[in-house]
Scaffold this motif. Structure first.
Motif, mmCIF file in Angstrom:
data_model
loop_
_atom_site.group_PDB
_atom_site.id
_atom_site.type_symbol
_atom_site.label_atom_id
_atom_site.label_comp_id
_atom_site.label_asym_id
_atom_site.label_seq_id
_atom_site.Cartn_x
_atom_site.Cartn_y
_atom_site.Cartn_z
ATOM 1 N N UNK A 1 25.971 40.881 49.550
ATOM 2 C CA UNK A 1 27.251 40.163 49.531
ATOM 3 C C UNK A 1 27.193 38.898 48.676
ATOM 4 N N UNK A 2 26.408 38.924 47.602
ATOM 5 C CA UNK A 2 26.310 37.769 46.717
ATOM 6 C C UNK A 2 27.404 37.822 45.669
ATOM 7 N N UNK A 3 27.997 36.671 45.401
ATOM 8 C CA UNK A 3 29.051 36.566 44.395
ATOM 9 C C UNK A 3 28.473 36.884 43.014
ATOM 10 N N UNK A 4 29.214 37.672 42.241
ATOM 11 C CA UNK A 4 28.757 38.041 40.904
ATOM 12 C C UNK A 4 27.991 39.348 40.863
ATOM 13 N N UNK A 5 27.757 39.957 42.047
ATOM 14 C CA UNK A 5 27.143 41.278 42.123
ATOM 15 C C UNK A 5 28.180 42.248 42.667
ATOM 16 N N UNK A 6 28.076 43.506 42.261
ATOM 17 C CA UNK A 6 29.135 44.472 42.564
ATOM 18 C C UNK A 6 28.560 45.760 43.141
ATOM 19 N N UNK A 7 29.361 46.420 43.960
ATOM 20 C CA UNK A 7 28.952 47.706 44.521
ATOM 21 C C UNK A 7 29.453 48.877 43.694
ATOM 22 N N UNK A 8 30.700 48.788 43.253
ATOM 23 C CA UNK A 8 31.287 49.883 42.471
ATOM 24 C C UNK A 8 32.311 49.291 41.507
ATOM 25 N N UNK A 9 31.808 48.653 40.467
ATOM 26 C CA UNK A 9 32.677 47.988 39.490
ATOM 27 C C UNK A 9 33.574 49.016 38.807
ATOM 28 N N UNK A 10 34.842 48.644 38.625
ATOM 29 C CA UNK A 10 35.802 49.601 38.085
ATOM 30 C C UNK A 10 36.535 49.116 36.847
ATOM 31 N N UNK A 11 36.738 47.813 36.693
ATOM 32 C CA UNK A 11 37.514 47.313 35.556
ATOM 33 C C UNK A 11 37.124 45.879 35.242
ATOM 34 N N UNK A 12 37.286 45.508 33.957
ATOM 35 C CA UNK A 12 36.996 44.152 33.508
ATOM 36 C C UNK A 12 38.149 43.663 32.646
ATOM 37 N N UNK A 13 38.430 42.357 32.734
ATOM 38 C CA UNK A 13 39.452 41.733 31.893
ATOM 39 C C UNK A 13 38.957 40.341 31.519
ATOM 40 N N UNK A 14 39.080 39.989 30.249
ATOM 41 C CA UNK A 14 38.721 38.655 29.779
ATOM 42 C C UNK A 14 40.003 37.975 29.329
ATOM 43 N N UNK A 15 40.307 36.824 29.932
ATOM 44 C CA UNK A 15 41.551 36.121 29.626
ATOM 45 C C UNK A 15 41.393 35.277 28.365
ATOM 46 N N UNK A 16 42.502 34.750 27.880
ATOM 47 C CA UNK A 16 42.499 33.929 26.667
ATOM 48 C C UNK A 16 41.635 32.674 26.807
ATOM 49 N N UNK A 17 41.502 32.171 28.044
ATOM 50 C CA UNK A 17 40.692 30.965 28.254
ATOM 51 C C UNK A 17 39.245 31.281 28.657
ATOM 52 N N UNK A 18 38.817 32.526 28.503
ATOM 53 C CA UNK A 18 37.421 32.893 28.720
ATOM 54 C C UNK A 18 37.037 33.294 30.122
#
Length: 93
Positions: free
Chosen positions: A52-69
């Motif tokens: 349950x650590x932030x930044x780790x994933x069990x089943x990542x499905x999608x990514x989005x990078x915004x204009x401000x990074x």
């Protein structure tokens, strides 16, 4: 991806930021960042094995990078959306 781009064969999504950098997300939560020429810059994230650590994933499905990074990743097993600011992650490097 071009053949010279190192990465994970279990990629589930990609996005491109304002600078032309490519962010590729693997099913196991690894995020590969490449420059616009396909050179690997960073690998971060990873698989969450019940920690349950932030930044780790069990089943990542999608990514989005915004204009401000900011980077957003959807984890469909945890039913969560995780925002991250790459600049703050790399500040200490």
């Amino acid at each position: 991806m071009p053949g010279n781009m190192a990465g994970d064969s279990n990629l589930v999504d990609i996005d491109v930021d304002n600078n032309g950098n490519i962010y590729a997300l693997s099913q196991y939560g690894y995020i590969f960042e490449y420059d616009s020429f396909g050179n690997l810059l960073f690998i971060f994230g990873g698989e969450d094995e019940l920690s349950e650590r932030r930044g780790l994933f069990r089943n990542a499905a999608a990514i989005d990078v915004t204009k401000d990074g900011k980077i957003y990743v959807i984890d469909k097993e945890k039913a969560s959306l995780y925002p991250s600011n790459l600049q703050s992650l790399l500040k200490g490097l």
